[in-house]
Design an enzyme around this catalytic site. Structure first.
Site, PDB file in Angstrom:
ATOM      1  CB  ALA A 298     -24.996  41.578  88.889  1.00 48.45           C
TER       2      ALA A 298
ATOM      3  CD  GLU B 132     -20.097  51.275  93.314  1.00 47.40           C
ATOM      4  OE1 GLU B 132     -18.947  50.760  93.359  1.00 47.40           O
ATOM      5  OE2 GLU B 132     -21.056  50.818  93.940  1.00 47.40           O
TER       6      GLU B 132
ATOM      7  CE  LYS C 199     -15.558  45.760  89.213  1.00 49.50           C
ATOM      8  NZ  LYS C 199     -16.638  46.138  90.125  1.00 49.50           N
TER       9      LYS C 199
ATOM     10  CB  CYS D 263     -19.956  44.866  87.788  1.00 45.86           C
ATOM     11  SG  CYS D 263     -20.011  45.818  89.344  1.00 45.86           S
TER      12      CYS D 263
ATOM     13  CB  SER E  70     -21.002  51.303  97.161  1.00 44.28           C
ATOM     14  OG  SER E  70     -20.296  50.165  97.637  1.00 44.28           O
TER      15      SER E  70
ATOM     16  CG  HIS F 174     -15.785  47.778  97.686  1.00 43.88           C
ATOM     17  ND1 HIS F 174     -15.544  48.617  96.627  1.00 43.88           N
ATOM     18  CD2 HIS F 174     -16.915  47.095  97.361  1.00 43.88           C
ATOM     19  CE1 HIS F 174     -16.493  48.454  95.710  1.00 43.88           C
ATOM     20  NE2 HIS F 174     -17.330  47.532  96.121  1.00 43.88           N
TER      21      HIS F 174
ATOM     22  CG  ASP G  27     -17.018  45.351  93.815  1.00 47.73           C
ATOM     23  OD1 ASP G  27     -16.587  46.197  93.013  1.00 47.73           O
ATOM     24  OD2 ASP G  27     -18.194  45.310  94.201  1.00 47.73           O
TER      25      ASP G  27
ATOM     26  CG  ASP H 131     -17.055  42.528  89.931  1.00 51.13           C
ATOM     27  OD1 ASP H 131     -15.926  42.588  89.426  1.00 51.13           O
ATOM     28  OD2 ASP H 131     -17.657  43.543  90.345  1.00 51.13           O
TER      29      ASP H 131
ATOM     30  CG  HIS I 116     -20.473  44.489  98.340  1.00 47.21           C
ATOM     31  ND1 HIS I 116     -21.130  45.685  98.533  1.00 47.21           N
ATOM     32  CD2 HIS I 116     -19.795  44.622  97.177  1.00 47.21           C
ATOM     33  CE1 HIS I 116     -20.878  46.497  97.522  1.00 47.21           C
ATOM     34  NE2 HIS I 116     -20.058  45.896  96.688  1.00 47.21           N
TER      35      HIS I 116
HETATM   36 ZN    ZN Z   1     -19.082  46.875  95.134  1.00 51.08          ZN
END
Ligand code: ZN
Length: 193
Positions: free
Chosen positions: A135, A107, A100, A139, A64, A58, A56, A14, A75
């Site tokens: 982070a 989530e 993902k 993740c 989330s 999304h 990520d 990520d 984000h």
């Molecule tokens: Zn996320």
């Protein structure tokens, strides 16, 4: 560990614009992981060993996000600048990218959750993972724990991770949890020795 061997893969978690300075969910000092990861990337490229990167990815209405009652600002919405890998990371074109968090109602901190990561690693003959990115306390933590549950040897690149630290000490606590799960902390100096 002081050498790479066949079966090793680099897994970058990520590292995306929204988690970097100026992003919608900027993590303190997150930009420091880029030069650190560059060194590992060059090593893996030179050895012709596989490189994986999770992201990520999304939908705009992901659960989330604040507007949906989630814990995070909006984000890494798929197809937007914020979801892109930063150009400074210079990910090679051979990088296997794993998306993902694509399900609006789920989530997915772990790169393995709801993704083909495990199958893709197995298809590449990977048994040992070197993991860094963002982070530490979300993740990276969940990806490392899942990798251990799935039987991978895991080296945690402690010089190429950064924590959100919503609560101070979340980062160090996450590192302890990963070590307890069997991940081995690794620094560049040890690898290059
Ligand atoms: Zn996320």
């Amino acid at each position: 560990m002081n050498y790479l061997r066949p079966g090793d893969a680099l897994l970058i978690v990520d590292v995306q614009n929204d988690f970097l300075p100026g992003g919608t969910l900027a993590i303190p000092r997150s930009q420091d992981v880029i030069p650190a990861l560059r060194r590992y990337l060059e090593l893996f490229l030179d050895a012709n060993f596989p490189i994986f990167a999770t992201r990520d990815w999304h939908p705009p209405d992901h659960c989330s996000f604040y507007p949906r009652g989630g814990p995070w600002p909006t984000h890494c919405v798929a197809q937007t600048y914020g979801a892109q890998f930063p150009s400074e990371l210079q990910l090679p074109s051979s990088t296997i990218v794993i998306s993902k968090g694509t399900d609006p109602v789920q989530e997915a901190y772990s790169g393995f959750q709801g993704s083909p990561l495990h199958e893709r690693l197995r298809a590449s003959g990977v048994t040992r993972l070197l993991i860094g990115g963002l982070a530490t306390d979300y993740c990276v933590l969940e990806t490392v724990k899942d990798a251990r549950l799935l039987g991978y040897e895991v080296y945690l690149l402690v010089d190429a991770i950064q924590a959100v630290n919503v609560v101070p000490e979340d980062g160090p606590r996450a590192e302890e949890a990963m070590v307890s799960a069997g991940a081995v902390p690794l620094r560049w100096e040890q690898l290059a020795a």
